[in-house]
Write a protein that holds these residues in place. Structure first.
Motif, short mmCIF file in Angstrom:
data_model
loop_
_atom_site.label_atom_id
_atom_site.label_comp_id
_atom_site.label_asym_id
_atom_site.label_seq_id
_atom_site.Cartn_x
_atom_site.Cartn_y
_atom_site.Cartn_z
N VAL A 1 37.58 38.33 46.36
CA VAL A 1 38.82 39.10 46.25
C VAL A 1 39.38 38.92 44.85
CG1 VAL A 1 39.42 39.00 48.71
CG2 VAL A 1 40.27 37.22 47.15
N ASP A 2 40.01 39.95 44.34
CA ASP A 2 40.79 39.88 43.10
C ASP A 2 42.27 39.89 43.49
OD1 ASP A 2 38.61 39.83 41.42
OD2 ASP A 2 38.55 42.01 41.17
N VAL A 3 43.00 38.94 42.95
CA VAL A 3 44.43 38.81 43.25
C VAL A 3 45.22 39.10 41.98
CG1 VAL A 3 46.25 37.29 44.11
CG2 VAL A 3 43.91 37.02 44.95
N TYR A 4 46.23 39.94 42.11
CA TYR A 4 47.07 40.31 40.96
C TYR A 4 48.53 40.05 41.32
CZ TYR A 4 49.36 43.09 37.34
OH TYR A 4 50.16 43.51 36.30
N LEU A 5 49.22 39.32 40.44
CA LEU A 5 50.64 39.00 40.62
C LEU A 5 51.38 39.41 39.36
CD1 LEU A 5 52.79 37.50 42.43
CD2 LEU A 5 52.29 35.47 41.04
N GLU A 6 52.50 40.10 39.54
CA GLU A 6 53.29 40.56 38.40
C GLU A 6 54.73 40.09 38.58
OE1 GLU A 6 52.57 44.65 36.49
OE2 GLU A 6 54.46 44.91 37.57
N VAL A 7 55.29 39.46 37.53
CA VAL A 7 56.62 38.87 37.64
C VAL A 7 57.49 39.25 36.44
CG1 VAL A 7 55.81 36.92 39.02
CG2 VAL A 7 55.88 36.73 36.53
N LEU A 8 58.81 39.11 36.63
CA LEU A 8 59.80 39.31 35.59
C LEU A 8 60.58 38.02 35.39
CD1 LEU A 8 61.34 42.74 36.68
CD2 LEU A 8 60.01 42.38 34.59
#
Length: 265
Positions: free
Chosen positions: A209-216
């Protein structure tokens, strides 16, 4: 005697005012340089701290996922486009983990049932803030023989008492995506599997699996929460803002034991 120089005089008012004006301009320029330097330093410090936190969260998630297992009785599931955040849909991943000590009461190993999902952050009065965080809910010390009855995707799995330990993993999250790949051949031809379910894939985990997390940052997340994502014009402005300010982190997790366990389950 002393001869006085009658032609000697001081500065005129115009000269004093001109000098003060020049000095004021110089001070203004120096102040702006100082403020810009301080702002750049603070931004650099914030970015550095954010990057360290983002990498730490991704390391935690990948280590957690690497403990996953599945077979015909224990499921691994990725639900795509489940939870809205900033006008987009984020994913949910559910899996059984062997990150528990063995249970000596029988031949079955104790496990944890783990869910990752986005949840809206609340203020001190329990009101929605328009910001989101990544949650990890889990139920510990479950025997694999009990896993099937506890695992019910149709139930309210995001709240107690079924999962008594919902904990925030990351705050001010704008996106959480999980892409599951059945095998290298299908990955090249058709890409990730939409809504991966191990029960429909021979009881097997995906190959990876590829996991992507995006934060500010907190400041940017508060600003992003002020946009109305249902308004087309504001949604476009929000997307542009997120493209400029959000930081993304991605990791790939391979499953060594993707075929599960043989024998009595």
């Amino acid at each position: 005697g002393m001869i006085l120089n009658k032609h000697r005089r001081g500065f005129t008012l115009i000269e004093v005012l001109a000098a003060m004006a020049i000095l004021s301009v110089l001070l203004l320029i120096l102040t702006r340089i100082f403020n810009e330097t301080t702002r750049a330093w603070d931004l650099g410090q914030s970015d550095s701290e954010s990057n360290m936190a983002g990498r730490a969260v991704m390391e935690f998630i990948t280590r957690d996922l690497s403990e996953a297992f599945a077979d015909v009785g224990v499921e691994f599931r990725v639900l795509s486009d489940e939870i809205p955040a900033y006008g987009e849909e984020s994913d949910v991943v559910m899996f059984a983990s062997l990150g528990e000590d063995p249970d000596g009461s029988d031949d079955r190993r104790a496990s944890s049932l783990v869910f990752y999902y986005l949840s809206e952050m609340k203020d001190t009065e329990g009101e929605d803030t328009g910001r989101f965080r990544l949650m990890r809910s889990h139920q510990s010390n479950i025997k694999t023989s009990e896993m099937q009855e506890l695992y019910d995707p149709g139930s309210d799995w995001t709240s107690p008492p079924k999962f008594s330990f919902p904990q925030p993993v990351a705050e001010n999250v704008t996106a959480f995506e999980v892409w599951a790949y059945r095998d290298p051949a299908s990955a090249r031809t058709s890409g990730p599997v939409e809504d991966y379910f191990s029960g429909s894939n021979g009881g097997n985990l995906p190959a990876w699996v590829d996991v992507y997390l995006e934060v500010l940052s907190e400041k940017d997340a508060i600003r992003a929460s002020l946009y109305d994502a249902s308004n087309g014009r504001e949604k476009a402005q929000l997307d542009e803002f997120l493209d400029q300010r959000a930081k993304g982190y991605q990791a790939r997790v391979y499953f060594r034991n993707r075929a599960g366990y043989l024998g009595d389950r």
